[in-house]
Write a protein that holds these residues in place. Structure first.
Motif, PDB file in Angstrom:
ATOM      1  N   SER A 182      63.385  46.408  19.960  1.00 48.07           N
ATOM      2  CA  SER A 182      63.552  46.482  18.504  1.00 48.07           C
ATOM      3  C   SER A 182      62.232  46.803  17.828  1.00 48.07           C
ATOM      4  CB  SER A 182      64.051  45.152  17.940  1.00 48.07           C
ATOM      5  OG  SER A 182      65.320  44.896  18.388  1.00 48.07           O
ATOM      6  N   ALA A 183      61.179  46.129  18.285  1.00 42.85           N
ATOM      7  CA  ALA A 183      59.867  46.337  17.663  1.00 42.85           C
ATOM      8  C   ALA A 183      59.400  47.771  17.878  1.00 42.85           C
ATOM      9  CB  ALA A 183      58.857  45.354  18.263  1.00 42.85           C
ATOM     10  N   ARG A 184      59.608  48.267  19.090  1.00 45.14           N
ATOM     11  CA  ARG A 184      59.143  49.631  19.375  1.00 45.14           C
ATOM     12  C   ARG A 184      59.951  50.672  18.615  1.00 45.14           C
ATOM     13  NH1 ARG A 184      57.615  51.991  24.728  1.00 45.14           N
ATOM     14  NH2 ARG A 184      56.315  53.226  23.381  1.00 45.14           N
ATOM     15  N   ALA A 185      61.258  50.465  18.542  1.00 45.75           N
ATOM     16  CA  ALA A 185      62.097  51.431  17.827  1.00 45.75           C
ATOM     17  C   ALA A 185      61.665  51.489  16.374  1.00 45.75           C
ATOM     18  CB  ALA A 185      63.566  51.030  17.941  1.00 45.75           C
ATOM     19  N   ALA A 186      61.366  50.317  15.797  1.00 50.09           N
ATOM     20  CA  ALA A 186      60.943  50.284  14.393  1.00 50.09           C
ATOM     21  C   ALA A 186      59.601  50.982  14.240  1.00 50.09           C
ATOM     22  CB  ALA A 186      60.843  48.835  13.927  1.00 50.09           C
ATOM     23  N   SER A 187      58.714  50.770  15.189  1.00 51.89           N
ATOM     24  CA  SER A 187      57.391  51.382  15.126  1.00 51.89           C
ATOM     25  C   SER A 187      57.494  52.905  15.250  1.00 51.89           C
ATOM     26  CB  SER A 187      56.547  50.789  16.255  1.00 51.89           C
ATOM     27  OG  SER A 187      55.458  51.588  16.523  1.00 51.89           O
ATOM     28  N   ASP A 188      58.369  53.358  16.139  1.00 50.93           N
ATOM     29  CA  ASP A 188      58.568  54.806  16.324  1.00 50.93           C
ATOM     30  C   ASP A 188      59.170  55.447  15.091  1.00 50.93           C
ATOM     31  OD1 ASP A 188      59.532  54.702  19.837  1.00 50.93           O
ATOM     32  OD2 ASP A 188      57.583  54.766  18.845  1.00 50.93           O
ATOM     33  N   ASP A 189      59.793  54.620  14.283  1.00 53.38           N
ATOM     34  CA  ASP A 189      60.506  55.146  13.124  1.00 53.38           C
ATOM     35  C   ASP A 189      59.585  55.330  11.918  1.00 53.38           C
ATOM     36  OD1 ASP A 189      62.955  56.089  12.410  1.00 53.38           O
ATOM     37  OD2 ASP A 189      63.481  54.276  11.304  1.00 53.38           O
ATOM     38  N   LEU A 224      56.024  47.638  10.637  1.00 52.68           N
ATOM     39  CA  LEU A 224      57.468  47.727  10.928  1.00 52.68           C
ATOM     40  C   LEU A 224      57.786  47.009  12.241  1.00 52.68           C
ATOM     41  CD1 LEU A 224      58.134  51.440   9.922  1.00 52.68           C
ATOM     42  CD2 LEU A 224      59.074  49.416   8.804  1.00 52.68           C
ATOM     43  N   ALA A 225      56.899  47.177  13.219  1.00 53.04           N
ATOM     44  CA  ALA A 225      57.135  46.523  14.514  1.00 53.04           C
ATOM     45  C   ALA A 225      57.127  45.005  14.329  1.00 53.04           C
ATOM     46  CB  ALA A 225      56.061  46.937  15.520  1.00 53.04           C
ATOM     47  N   TYR A 226      56.211  44.516  13.482  1.00 54.17           N
ATOM     48  CA  TYR A 226      56.124  43.069  13.265  1.00 54.17           C
ATOM     49  C   TYR A 226      57.392  42.562  12.570  1.00 54.17           C
ATOM     50  CZ  TYR A 226      54.825  38.612  11.217  1.00 54.17           C
ATOM     51  OH  TYR A 226      54.825  37.292  10.827  1.00 54.17           O
ATOM     52  N   ILE A 227      57.781  43.262  11.504  1.00 57.69           N
ATOM     53  CA  ILE A 227      58.952  42.814  10.730  1.00 57.69           C
ATOM     54  C   ILE A 227      60.194  42.776  11.626  1.00 57.69           C
ATOM     55  CG2 ILE A 227      60.540  43.480   8.865  1.00 57.69           C
ATOM     56  CD1 ILE A 227      57.990  44.648   7.446  1.00 57.69           C
ATOM     57  N   HIS A 228      60.412  43.885  12.337  1.00 57.23           N
ATOM     58  CA  HIS A 228      61.630  43.957  13.163  1.00 57.23           C
ATOM     59  C   HIS A 228      61.491  43.121  14.429  1.00 57.23           C
ATOM     60  CE1 HIS A 228      63.901  46.935  10.819  1.00 57.23           C
ATOM     61  NE2 HIS A 228      62.695  47.289  10.412  1.00 57.23           N
ATOM     62  N   GLY A 229      60.248  42.967  14.888  1.00 54.46           N
ATOM     63  CA  GLY A 229      60.013  42.131  16.064  1.00 54.46           C
ATOM     64  C   GLY A 229      60.367  40.683  15.770  1.00 54.46           C
ATOM     65  N   ARG A 289      64.206  36.237  16.327  1.00 55.30           N
ATOM     66  CA  ARG A 289      65.115  35.189  15.831  1.00 55.30           C
ATOM     67  C   ARG A 289      66.558  35.476  16.195  1.00 55.30           C
ATOM     68  NH1 ARG A 289      61.708  34.414  10.264  1.00 55.30           N
ATOM     69  NH2 ARG A 289      60.271  32.849  11.100  1.00 55.30           N
ATOM     70  N   SER A 290      66.959  36.742  16.084  1.00 55.87           N
ATOM     71  CA  SER A 290      68.375  37.015  16.372  1.00 55.87           C
ATOM     72  C   SER A 290      68.659  36.823  17.861  1.00 55.87           C
ATOM     73  CB  SER A 290      68.777  38.417  15.916  1.00 55.87           C
ATOM     74  OG  SER A 290      68.150  39.374  16.724  1.00 55.87           O
ATOM     75  N   GLN A 291      67.654  37.033  18.703  1.00 56.27           N
ATOM     76  CA  GLN A 291      67.862  36.851  20.143  1.00 56.27           C
ATOM     77  C   GLN A 291      67.880  35.375  20.539  1.00 56.27           C
ATOM     78  OE1 GLN A 291      68.513  38.771  22.802  1.00 56.27           O
ATOM     79  NE2 GLN A 291      68.704  40.551  21.484  1.00 56.27           N
ATOM     80  N   ILE A 292      67.011  34.581  19.895  1.00 60.41           N
ATOM     81  CA  ILE A 292      66.748  33.251  20.441  1.00 60.41           C
ATOM     82  C   ILE A 292      67.468  32.113  19.720  1.00 60.41           C
ATOM     83  CG2 ILE A 292      64.881  31.573  20.883  1.00 60.41           C
ATOM     84  CD1 ILE A 292      63.077  33.861  21.604  1.00 60.41           C
ATOM     85  N   ILE A 293      67.635  32.259  18.401  1.00 54.38           N
ATOM     86  CA  ILE A 293      68.179  31.113  17.649  1.00 54.38           C
ATOM     87  C   ILE A 293      69.563  30.723  18.162  1.00 54.38           C
ATOM     88  CG2 ILE A 293      69.080  30.399  15.377  1.00 54.38           C
ATOM     89  CD1 ILE A 293      66.701  31.862  14.161  1.00 54.38           C
ATOM     90  N   ASP A 294      69.709  29.445  18.448  1.00 60.49           N
ATOM     91  CA  ASP A 294      71.009  28.918  18.863  1.00 60.49           C
ATOM     92  C   ASP A 294      71.058  27.443  18.472  1.00 60.49           C
ATOM     93  OD1 ASP A 294      69.328  27.660  20.598  1.00 60.49           O
ATOM     94  OD2 ASP A 294      70.050  28.643  22.422  1.00 60.49           O
TER      95      ASP A 294
END
Lengths: 216, 360
Positions: free
Chosen positions: A35-42, A55-60, A65-70
């Motif tokens: 996600s971070a790389r895709a945002a950075s490439d964008d 962008l990488a930081y924001i999306h990273g 959070r979307s991956q880990i929060i449970d």
């Protein structure tokens, strides 16, 4: 020179086993990196020069959070460090853009200076090593901003390099940079020439891979 | 191999030869009624079948294979439909069937890149947004695409050459069995061909599975053109590399970066407000006078298909040539040639095995 060595976990089997201590998997960390790389490439050439990193930081952080929060992991913003926290396990994980990960000779350098918040969160383990008892987060953090309930939380960062390399590591921050690492867990390192990627590219892109293989 | 004579195959072969039923009957020394009956599913005797195959110059076995994949006109994005004669359209559709058969044959022997396109039909009214979304999906950022066909092939698009290389038939594209196909007119300049390819990509993602049917033709065409323009020439890249454009020679120098025609670049700059109406008009006139309306002086090199070149050289390394492919498919060799025309590049005198990895 530090009196102790950094624990480096590089072998994929050991990495999986170590991530299980965090109740995480390699794929989750790779998804954060992607996600971070895709945002950075964008980032567009018309954007500010720091757009790829920002962008990488924001999306990273978003992907972290979307991956880990449970049930056990929740959002954490102690001392202004955007992270997730698991008080049961005693871990906090943040996100960090670095120049390069997974290089045992050259530890990652953050792409931005580390602030006081991060520095305070990433000191404790070192003093623990020398048996020095310091104040904990519980002493330092205002009561209404405290998730740790006095327990000591160890802070790790998902560190994504500009070449797409990624590690999960526990740094010690001094003088606004990483002075030392307690532990580094190498998740993935691409084999491409990362030096070539350091300059934001604007030249035409044509290295598309058309793979053709004989069927069995 | 079927034991039945396949009526649809007779139609495909007749369309490829651009013959009417009457003309075929005359060539084959048969009556019109016989040809019509056979095309409607009546089984011909061996002698009649041989006459038909000979007249059409197709191997007789071609007609005794399973039913071919038939493309319906409404499933295919045809431009300049008004200019096309029915015979040309049918010949192109039949070439589409041949192309599918060729790729099915290739696919049975090779693992090919899987299609990686996204459905952008919801962005039909905003082709520029659709182009940006697809660039994002493919991780291209705002950089120009240095090799369009290679990009397409890496994303699982099957590129073939249009056999009807007449100016009346433009490139066309379609989805078949979840695979996207693009047929390019190799008679056009490399720049026009690149733009055509991007235009067809627009159809594939915007008018998914020929949803364009519900649109007036002009709308679908305009959308695909705007998509191509935005996909090949992202505005951020134009604005960061070009400024203060006022002459056609600037355009001619700059167009190489995006591998588009001078006209296409001028039109895009005008669209983005980087060229005033007056400047745009005078540049277009000037380009016309320099011959850029019909051709592309100072053009870029024509792209070839990476995929087909790799496949042909891999087959060649096993001693399989285009002749064998044609024989296995029971097609005339020239049909294979025309599908690959100008795409496969020269076959090296010594096969280069390093292009290929053997999967065990």
């Amino acid at each position: 020179m530090s009196p102790f060595n950094t624990a480096i976990i590089d072998n994929p089997i050991d990495v999986s086993r170590r991530l299980a201590d965090f109740e995480l998997t390699i794929d989750q960390i790779l998804a954060i990196r992607d996600s971070a790389r895709a945002a950075s490439d964008d980032a567009s050439p018309l954007m500010p020069q720091n757009a790829p990193g920002t962008l990488a930081y924001i999306h990273g952080v978003g992907a972290l959070r979307s991956q880990i929060i449970d049930m056990d992991w929740s959002i954490d913003r102690t001392l202004g460090v955007e992270a997730v926290i698991n008080t049961k396990l005693g871990f906090r994980i943040g996100f960090q853009n670095v120049d390069r990960s997974c290089d045992s000779t050259f530890p990652p350098m953050p792409r931005s200076e580390k602030g006081n918040g991060a520095a305070q969160l990433c000191r404790l383990p070192l003093f623990d090593f020398f048996g020095v008892v310091l104040e904990t987060d519980a002493d330092r953090v205002p009561v209404d901003n405290r998730h740790d309930s006095g327990a000591e939380i160890v802070t790790y960062f998902v560190m994504v390099g500009e070449d797409g390399s990624v590690e999960l590591s526990c740094p010690i921050i001094a003088n606004k940079r990483y002075a030392q690492f307690v532990e580094r867990i190498f998740i993935d390192r691409p084999d491409d020439d990362w030096l070539a990627r350091l300059d934001p590219e604007t030249a035409p892109i044509d290295d598309f891979d058309v793979t053709v293989t004989f069927k069995n | 191999m079927s034991v039945m004579f396949c009526a649809d195959r007779l139609k495909v072969a007749r369309y490829r030869r651009k013959l009417t039923g009457k003309q075929l009957a005359a060539l084959a020394d048969l009556t019109d009624v016989t040809v019509s009956k056979v095309e409607n599913g009546h089984q011909p005797d061996d002698f009649t079948a041989q006459k038909l195959a000979k007249a059409l110059n197709f191997p007789i076995q071609f007609f005794f294979m399973d039913r071919p994949e038939i493309l319906e006109p409404q499933a295919v994005s045809f431009r300049s439909l008004k200019k096309m004669k029915a015979a040309e359209r049918n010949a192109s559709l039949a070439a589409g069937s041949m192309g599918i058969a060729l790729f099915d044959w290739i696919n049975s022997r090779f693992d090919l890149p899987a299609p990686d396109l996204i459905d952008l039909s919801r962005e039909q009214s905003r082709p520029d947004v659709a182009a940006r979304l697809l660039r994002q999906h493919w991780g291209l950022g705002d950089r120009p695409v240095g090799n369009i066909l290679r990009l397409f092939e890496s994303k699982g698009i099957r590129v073939l050459s249009l056999s009807e290389n007449t100016l009346n038939v433009d490139a066309y594209s379609f989805w078949h069995a979840d695979n996207p196909y693009i047929f390019l007119n190799q008679m056009k300049t490399a720049e026009r061909s690149n733009f055509d390819a991007a235009h067809e990509l627009g159809h594939l993602v915007l008018h998914f599975h020929a949803q364009a049917e519900s649109l007036p033709d002009e709308d679908a065409e305009r959308q695909a053109n705007n998509f191509a323009s935005a996909f090949l020439m992202p505005d951020a890249d134009l604005k960061s590399t070009l400024s203060n454009v006022y002459s056609s020679s600037q355009i001619i120098r700059a167009k190489v970066r995006w591998k588009v025609s001078a006209m296409a670049l001028a039109t895009r700059l005008h669209q983005l407000g980087m060229l005033s109406d007056w400047n745009y008009r005078s540049i277009i006139i000037d380009l016309g006078q320099r011959g850029y309306r019909k051709s592309e002086p100072l053009g870029v090199e024509r792209e070839i298909s990476t995929l087909l070149a790799k496949i042909l050289s891999a087959l060649w390394s096993k001693g399989i040539t285009k002749n064998e492919i044609a024989e296995e498919l029971n097609m005339p060799r020239e049909e294979i040639e025309s599908l690959l025309f100008g795409l496969a590049g020269p076959i090296r005198s010594r096969p280069n095995r390093s292009d290929l990895t053997l999967v065990r």
